[in-house]
Design an enzyme around this catalytic site. Sequence first.
Site, PDB file in Angstrom:
ATOM      1  N   ASP A  75       0.807  -1.225   0.000  1.00 46.68           N
ATOM      2  CA  ASP A  75       0.000   0.000   0.000  1.00 46.68           C
ATOM      3  C   ASP A  75       0.844   1.281   0.000  1.00 46.68           C
ATOM      4  O   ASP A  75       1.966   1.287   0.487  1.00 46.68           O
ATOM      5  CB  ASP A  75      -0.922  -0.008   1.231  1.00 46.68           C
ATOM      6  CG  ASP A  75      -2.051   1.000   1.084  1.00 46.68           C
ATOM      7  OD1 ASP A  75      -2.434   1.316  -0.057  1.00 46.68           O
ATOM      8  OD2 ASP A  75      -2.550   1.483   2.129  1.00 46.68           O
TER       9      ASP A  75
ATOM     10  N   ASN B 249     -10.992  -2.322  -5.173  1.00 45.04           N
ATOM     11  CA  ASN B 249     -10.234  -1.333  -5.947  1.00 45.04           C
ATOM     12  C   ASN B 249     -10.918  -0.955  -7.270  1.00 45.04           C
ATOM     13  O   ASN B 249     -10.556   0.037  -7.915  1.00 45.04           O
ATOM     14  CB  ASN B 249      -8.794  -1.795  -6.214  1.00 45.04           C
ATOM     15  CG  ASN B 249      -7.913  -1.759  -4.982  1.00 45.04           C
ATOM     16  OD1 ASN B 249      -7.006  -2.577  -4.820  1.00 45.04           O
ATOM     17  ND2 ASN B 249      -8.164  -0.811  -4.075  1.00 45.04           N
TER      18      ASN B 249
HETATM   19  C1  IPE Z   1      -5.271  -2.486  -0.051  1.00 43.74           C
HETATM   20  O1  IPE Z   1      -5.004  -1.156  -0.207  1.00 43.74           O
HETATM   21  C2  IPE Z   1      -5.289  -3.175  -1.393  1.00 43.74           C
HETATM   22  C3  IPE Z   1      -3.998  -3.325  -2.041  1.00 43.74           C
HETATM   23  C4  IPE Z   1      -2.855  -2.973  -1.547  1.00 43.74           C
HETATM   24  C5  IPE Z   1      -4.031  -3.957  -3.338  1.00 43.74           C
HETATM   25  P1  IPE Z   1      -6.166  -0.065  -0.348  1.00 43.74           P
HETATM   26  O2  IPE Z   1      -5.517   1.227  -0.599  1.00 43.74           O
HETATM   27  O3  IPE Z   1      -7.150  -0.528  -1.363  1.00 43.74           O
HETATM   28  O4  IPE Z   1      -6.850  -0.137   1.080  1.00 43.74           O
HETATM   29  P2  IPE Z   1      -7.690   0.969   1.849  1.00 43.74           P
HETATM   30  O5  IPE Z   1      -8.722   1.486   0.890  1.00 43.74           O
HETATM   31  O6  IPE Z   1      -6.724   2.046   2.256  1.00 43.74           O
HETATM   32  O7  IPE Z   1      -8.256   0.251   3.019  1.00 43.74           O
HETATM   33  C1  IPE Z   2      -1.689   0.232  -3.387  1.00 43.49           C
HETATM   34  O1  IPE Z   2      -1.423   1.611  -3.400  1.00 43.49           O
HETATM   35  C2  IPE Z   2      -1.973  -0.331  -4.754  1.00 43.49           C
HETATM   36  C3  IPE Z   2      -3.380  -0.616  -5.017  1.00 43.49           C
HETATM   37  C4  IPE Z   2      -4.326  -0.564  -4.123  1.00 43.49           C
HETATM   38  C5  IPE Z   2      -3.729  -1.008  -6.366  1.00 43.49           C
HETATM   39  P1  IPE Z   2      -2.593   2.674  -3.435  1.00 43.49           P
HETATM   40  O2  IPE Z   2      -3.003   2.885  -4.852  1.00 43.49           O
HETATM   41  O3  IPE Z   2      -3.693   2.256  -2.534  1.00 43.49           O
HETATM   42  O4  IPE Z   2      -1.869   3.965  -2.903  1.00 43.49           O
HETATM   43  P2  IPE Z   2      -2.414   4.938  -1.778  1.00 43.49           P
HETATM   44  O5  IPE Z   2      -2.731   4.084  -0.590  1.00 43.49           O
HETATM   45  O6  IPE Z   2      -3.616   5.613  -2.319  1.00 43.49           O
HETATM   46  O7  IPE Z   2      -1.284   5.848  -1.520  1.00 43.49           O
HETATM   47 MG    MG Z   3      -4.036   2.525  -0.552  1.00 44.93          MG
END
Ligand code: IPE
Ligand code: IPE
Ligand code: MG
Length: 259
Positions: free
Chosen positions: A36, A84
Site C-alpha cells: 500500500d 479497488n
Molecule cells: C489495499 O489497499 C489493497 C492493495 C494494496 C491492493 P487499499 O488502498 O485498497 O486499502 P484501503 O482502501 O486504504 O483500506
Molecule cells: C496500493 O497503493 C496499490 C493498489 C491498491 C492497487 P494505493 O493505490 O492504494 O496507494 P495509496 O494508498 O492511495 O497511496
Molecule cells: Mg491505498
Amino acid sequence: MFNTLFKFKTGNTNLNLDLSTIDLEKVPQHIAIIMDGNGRWARAQGKPRTFGHQAGAETLKNIVKTADKIGVKIISAYAFSTENWKRPVTEVNFIMELLSRYLTSEIEEFHKNNVQVRFMGSREGLPEVVRQKMEHAEKVTAENTGIILNLAINYGGQAEILHAVKNIVSDVESGSLKVEDIDAQHFEDYLYTKGLPAPDLLIRPGGDLRISNFMLWQIAYAEIWTTDVYWPAFTPEMFLEAVKAYGGRERRYGGLITK
Ligand code: IPE
Ligand code: IPE
Ligand code: MG
C-alpha cells in the site's frame, strides 16, 4: 546464521545486504504483504498516482529476491482488491495494463530464478488479456521449486470465504461432502490458498493500521508488522527488519508458553 553479504543489482544501484543478523531458524515460512501507499508516494513527488504503481511493481521484485535468499517459502502480495474497482476507470485501466506488462516482462526472470507464480482472487471480471497472462505465468513456472509468489489480483477476503461456502454447499448438495466432515482443515481446501500454510507474518507499509479485506481467514494468528513508509520506497533492508522483529515475537495461538 548467515555469514554472507547478499549482493544484487536493482536498477542502477548495487545492494549489499547484511544477512549476518538474520536467524535462519526464525525466518517466517509465509509472509503476506499489503503493498500500500503507491499513490501517496507518487503524489508526494508531484507525480501522477500511476507512477507509484509502476514503482511499486519494481519493489516487489527486490523483495521476492531478498525473501528467497533468506529462505522464505511463500510471499502473498496484495496487488488489486475486489474493492479497488471503485477507483477512477483510468487508474483501474492503468493497473490492469501494468499487470499485463509485468506478467510478460518479469515472467522469464522469475522463471530463471526458480520462482513459482500463483494467483488468488476471482478471474471473473478481469480483462481477457490479463487472464491469459496469468494462466501463462502459472503454466510456465508450475514446476519451479523455489519461492512461491502468490499474487492477489481481484482478491477480497470476504469474497474468498463466500466462494468457499458456495462450493461447500454445492458439494453437500451433490452428496460428495457430509456436513459433519466440515472442519477448519477441510474448509481451507476450499480457499484460494489450498495447500499453502497460513502466513506467519503480515507486513503493511503505507501507514494505515487495517487489514483491508486481505486473507481474513488465513491471518488469524499472523504476526503484524507495519511501517509508515510507502510501498515504492520499501527496501530490502526494511524487509529484513520486519523478519528480525518477527524472530523476536512469541507466538502463543491462544495457549501458554511453558518454559
Ligand atoms: C489495499 O489497499 C489493497 C492493495 C494494496 C491492493 P487499499 O488502498 O485498497 O486499502 P484501503 O482502501 O486504504 O483500506
Ligand atoms: C496500493 O497503493 C496499490 C493498489 C491498491 C492497487 P494505493 O493505490 O492504494 O496507494 P495509496 O494508498 O492511495 O497511496
Ligand atoms: Mg491505498
